[in-house]
Scaffold this active site. Structure first.
Site, PDB file in Angstrom:
ATOM      1  N   HIS A 194      -5.546  18.656  90.398  1.00 31.63           N
ATOM      2  CA  HIS A 194      -5.328  17.492  89.542  1.00 31.63           C
ATOM      3  C   HIS A 194      -3.929  16.896  89.794  1.00 31.63           C
ATOM      4  O   HIS A 194      -3.791  15.708  90.102  1.00 31.63           O
ATOM      5  CB  HIS A 194      -5.469  17.917  88.071  1.00 31.63           C
ATOM      6  CG  HIS A 194      -5.266  16.814  87.079  1.00 31.63           C
ATOM      7  ND1 HIS A 194      -6.305  16.125  86.499  1.00 31.63           N
ATOM      8  CD2 HIS A 194      -4.148  16.257  86.569  1.00 31.63           C
ATOM      9  CE1 HIS A 194      -5.848  15.203  85.674  1.00 31.63           C
ATOM     10  NE2 HIS A 194      -4.522  15.260  85.699  1.00 31.63           N
ATOM     11  N   GLU A 195      -2.918  17.723  89.713  1.00 35.28           N
ATOM     12  CA  GLU A 195      -1.547  17.220  89.914  1.00 35.28           C
ATOM     13  C   GLU A 195      -1.353  16.773  91.370  1.00 35.28           C
ATOM     14  O   GLU A 195      -0.618  15.828  91.644  1.00 35.28           O
ATOM     15  CB  GLU A 195      -0.514  18.282  89.533  1.00 35.28           C
ATOM     16  CG  GLU A 195      -0.579  18.767  88.079  1.00 35.28           C
ATOM     17  CD  GLU A 195      -0.511  17.653  87.041  1.00 35.28           C
ATOM     18  OE1 GLU A 195       0.024  16.564  87.343  1.00 35.28           O
ATOM     19  OE2 GLU A 195      -1.029  17.861  85.923  1.00 35.28           O
ATOM     20  N   GLU A 239      -4.399   8.415  86.474  1.00 37.88           N
ATOM     21  CA  GLU A 239      -5.331   9.467  86.055  1.00 37.88           C
ATOM     22  C   GLU A 239      -6.611   9.408  86.884  1.00 37.88           C
ATOM     23  O   GLU A 239      -7.231  10.440  87.157  1.00 37.88           O
ATOM     24  CB  GLU A 239      -5.634   9.284  84.558  1.00 37.88           C
ATOM     25  CG  GLU A 239      -6.104  10.536  83.855  1.00 37.88           C
ATOM     26  CD  GLU A 239      -5.082  11.664  83.797  1.00 37.88           C
ATOM     27  OE1 GLU A 239      -3.877  11.437  84.047  1.00 37.88           O
ATOM     28  OE2 GLU A 239      -5.504  12.811  83.530  1.00 37.88           O
ATOM     29  N   HIS A 247      -2.349  13.207  91.595  1.00 36.47           N
ATOM     30  CA  HIS A 247      -1.247  12.322  91.164  1.00 36.47           C
ATOM     31  C   HIS A 247      -0.215  12.184  92.293  1.00 36.47           C
ATOM     32  O   HIS A 247       0.291  11.099  92.573  1.00 36.47           O
ATOM     33  CB  HIS A 247      -0.540  12.919  89.937  1.00 36.47           C
ATOM     34  CG  HIS A 247      -1.266  12.721  88.637  1.00 36.47           C
ATOM     35  ND1 HIS A 247      -1.613  11.480  88.159  1.00 36.47           N
ATOM     36  CD2 HIS A 247      -1.682  13.608  87.693  1.00 36.47           C
ATOM     37  CE1 HIS A 247      -2.217  11.614  86.974  1.00 36.47           C
ATOM     38  NE2 HIS A 247      -2.281  12.896  86.673  1.00 36.47           N
TER      39      HIS A 247
END
Lengths: 497, 497
Positions: free
Chosen positions: A262-263, A292, A266
């Site tokens: 997830h990170e 997001e 980003h």
């Protein structure tokens, strides 16, 4: 327009982004490396530097540059930077300095009061602070102005261009579809068995998998690094220094595995912005929601998919306890995709997450609009949780007090999370028209995915507004059907209903 | 004096030290954690923030505060801060801005030319840059002014109060005594066997020892941390965040063991400065030399002593290869104290280190004074090395090109290293009058040593000048006899001459 005004303007922006880079490094350091006792002085230093950013943004020098340059910039980057800086200048200038200062003090006080209230499960002690925060935000919304709904003025801070009118066309529909889907899932014949995932996962193993997976995603370790923290985040200091953090829970590998990916999503966004935008406010993701969408794209659409695990399950097994060698891929895949309504947003699965957001969106919209008051929140929160998720918080600590956002005055932020899901689903649909998505993932050709996202989204930074990107990429506006279809198909495959 | 001017002055200093703290964190990060590609942008950001520090130091606002506050400060801290800031203001103001800017550009160019010249063993390619640097420094010395020797004006940057006149009373004497001592050692009947120290020392083991020893020294890990780097350093970001770095050489434990203790000595100084000095230019060590006295005190006077190893050899053995269990303490102690003239300053032992400094001091003093020119340096360097150490560099790369200092324009810096040895010896002598030094070390009661150093030295930060501290602590001025006596006794014990 004379070169010198433009130069002066770019120098101001460079000074500003230099402070911001220093602030970013200090923030990263405080959340990863800084010794305990450093925090007090470091906070004061952060205060001094943040004040400098504020001073530049609202300086007479800035005003003069903006007035001189408006409509006369020599290229599109300067033009967009002028628009961005002008909006910041104007929105900041509209808040009387004394109110702003009082608000900053209130924010920091309220955050610590919230933490205490959550710990003691005592909403009443936090209520007066939340009331003040709401009053300020209602008043800021008036200063900033809006067309139809007061809440629009706050939404604008996180998702410019998205209004209540836009959200009302999609959120209720999504909510209805997802609650229906949830019912089908609850009654489905097949149910995943998450107990299969239990075990002890040594930190070193999780670390090994995290590094490897970031590397495969195309994350550039020469322009970033991976560290541990308590509440994981990614942060772009500059385009060539975008850092990822994660958390290793030795009882549950999912925290680190899906959290890192997830990170990493980003981080890929920030690493792949056009270098020409450096040292301007355009050199970052365009909105919370689009950001997001990138993290969720990698976390859910890629790494919770079956083709992903077809390729990576072996890598995972190499970094997991021995008994995972006997666990079938299919059981593993189902277990990591279990849908289970719970009280806590940040622990929610792909489906129920959006329902958590609906609860918060509806409440904060009504709150800012004056239709409800702070004192009504705990009861309404619990009612909505029951209506949409079928679970009732046992107390306010796991109910209305669970998120930090409101205690920092961040109203209008929550919708971005749900928008991220919808954007990501729309992007995936479009990508599938151009790439054999499943095959690409199954083969681990992530460079193709990364390249596509960079070409269509990342490179632009803030040169395009969120809905502009959405339209340019997908050829249509916000459309929740793609998310609903994606989730329906996915869970039909798993739960066999 | 009105409170408001004083407040304004303190606010300026706070802003300045906030930038300095951010700069410090960026510097630490660049040398420990930052990804490779981050460096280019980070350097620009550093440039912007350094420029802000310079602007504050030389601002009209600062000048007004200083003029108003001189002799009228309401307490001693403000008074000292005024003196410090005034000196910075005046020294900076004396250099014409255009010259300063050209010099900064030259510095950065010269450093990279030096690195290249060193790599290619090609002094000629570096010579014109060094000539320019010398010319600037001669000219700065004129701007700043001096009593007797032009070089005094540069010495002042590192060791205020110390002049050529002071140094000439001690350095030649030290040089003579140490060269004589070196002769005796060379011909001594007992010679340590450094081959006993060879082996493979896994990083993890060295790390374990480093953490433990810093902890025992009284280094506060809640106000600091230990990291790896290429060229070890300690850095104080603020009093509650003083970081140590080290390097683990798996073939030679001495790099990390003595290096960590050395940097730990620097760190203890910064951690124990009076908190009242925070956010002023007084909140750091008073001079290069006094700082070095603290690191050398711990590295040499404590951790290269026999009583230290009587207590810590077991700890070391626990973190070293098994065969060290069979190596007698006495042989170990002698081996880590081997005296061996070599070409490279930073690898020198306790005795020959000061002789390396004499070579550099004599050359740079003559260079700034105009008695020699840059082109003469390679030959003179080699001659002095032969005279004082009995070794001749094979080429300029291990001769005149070995140190980075001159390429950054740092003339007047080298003497501080030798002064650090002398200060430390004088401090130790005084401490021994008050504490049973050997017993304290043998028992590992480092808190007593740390407490003594804090009481007499650390707490004052820059409230006292170096020679003022020396006098206050020892009751006399610079006196090289203590160092010579210490080294003579130490090596007589080891080499039995």
């Amino acid at each position: 327009m004379s070169q010198s005004t433009e130069q002066k303007f770019m120098n101001l922006l460079k000074e500003q982004s230099s402070y911001e880079e220093a602030i970013g490094l200090m923030a990263w350091d405080m959340r990863t490396k800084a010794p305990k006792k450093a925090v007090e002085t470091r906070s004061e230093v952060l205060g001094v530097l943040s004040q400098k950013v504020h001073e530049i943004q609202t300086s007479d020098e800035m005003k003069t540059c903006l007035d001189d340059l408006e409509g006369k910039a020599t290229n599109r980057i300067v033009q967009k930077a002028v628009e961005e800086a002008k909006e910041t200048y104007e929105r900041t200038a509209k808040i009387p300095t004394s109110e702003y200062k009082a608000y900053v003090t209130l924010q920091s006080k309220a955050e610590s009061m919230w933490a205490e209230a959550k710990e003691n499960n005592d909403f009443k002690s936090f209520q007066p602070y939340l009331e003040e925060l709401v009053a300020y935000n209602r008043s800021f919304a008036e200063y900033w102005g809006y067309d139809k709904h007061k809440y629009d003025a706050l939404l604008h801070n996180y998702e410019p261009g998205v209004t209540v009118e836009v959200l009302e066309q999609v959120f209720p529909k999504v909510r209805k579809s997802l609650t229906e889907l949830l019912e089908q899932i609850k009654q489905a014949p097949v149910q995943p068995d998450p107990s299969l995932l239990e075990g002890h996962f040594p930190k070193g193993m999780q670390e090994g998998f995290s590094y490897e997976i970031l590397h495969r995603m195309g994350y550039d370790f020469n322009a970033g690094r991976l560290d541990e923290t308590v509440h994981p985040f990614a942060i772009g200091l500059n385009q060539n220094d975008v850092r990822v953090t994660t958390k290793y829970d030795e009882k549950d590998f999912r925290t680190a595995v899906f959290g890192t990916i997830h990170e990493g999503g980003h981080a890929l966004y920030e690493q792949n912005i056009d270098p020409k935008l450096a040292f301007t406010p355009l050199a970052t993701g365009t909105s919370m929601g689009i950001h997001e969408s990138q993290s969720l794209f990698w976390e859910n659409f890629v790494s919770r998919s079956r083709p992903f695990w077809e390729n990576h399950y072996e890598l995972f097994q190499n970094h997991a306890p021995e008994r995972f060698e006997a666990l079938a891929l299919d059981d593993f895949y189902k277990a990591v995709n279990e849908v289970k309504p719970s009280m806590i947003r940040i622990e929610a699965d792909e489906l129920t997450y959006c329902l958590h957001i609906m609860v918060r969106y509806e409440l904060e919209k009504a709150l800012i609009g004056g239709e409800i008051e702070v004192k009504d929140l705990p009861k309404l929160w619990n009612e909505k949780m029951e209506d949409y998720l079928g679970v009732t918080p046992a107390n306010d600590a796991e109910g209305v007090l669970q998120d930090i956002h409101w205690s920092g005055g961040d109203f209008g932020y929550f919708p971005s999370y749900a928008l991220g899901y919808m954007y990501a689903a729309q992007f995936q649909y479009t990508m599938k028209q151009e790439l054999d998505f499943n095959e690409v993932i199954q083969k681990g050709n992530f460079k193709q995915i990364q390249g596509w996202l960079t070409e269509h989204i990342h490179q632009f930074g803030k040169m395009k507004k969120p809905l502009e990107i959405l339209n340019d990429v997908t050829g249509e506006g916000l459309n929740p059907d793609y998310l609903v279809t994606y989730l329906t198909n996915k869970y039909k495959g798993i739960y066999k209903f």
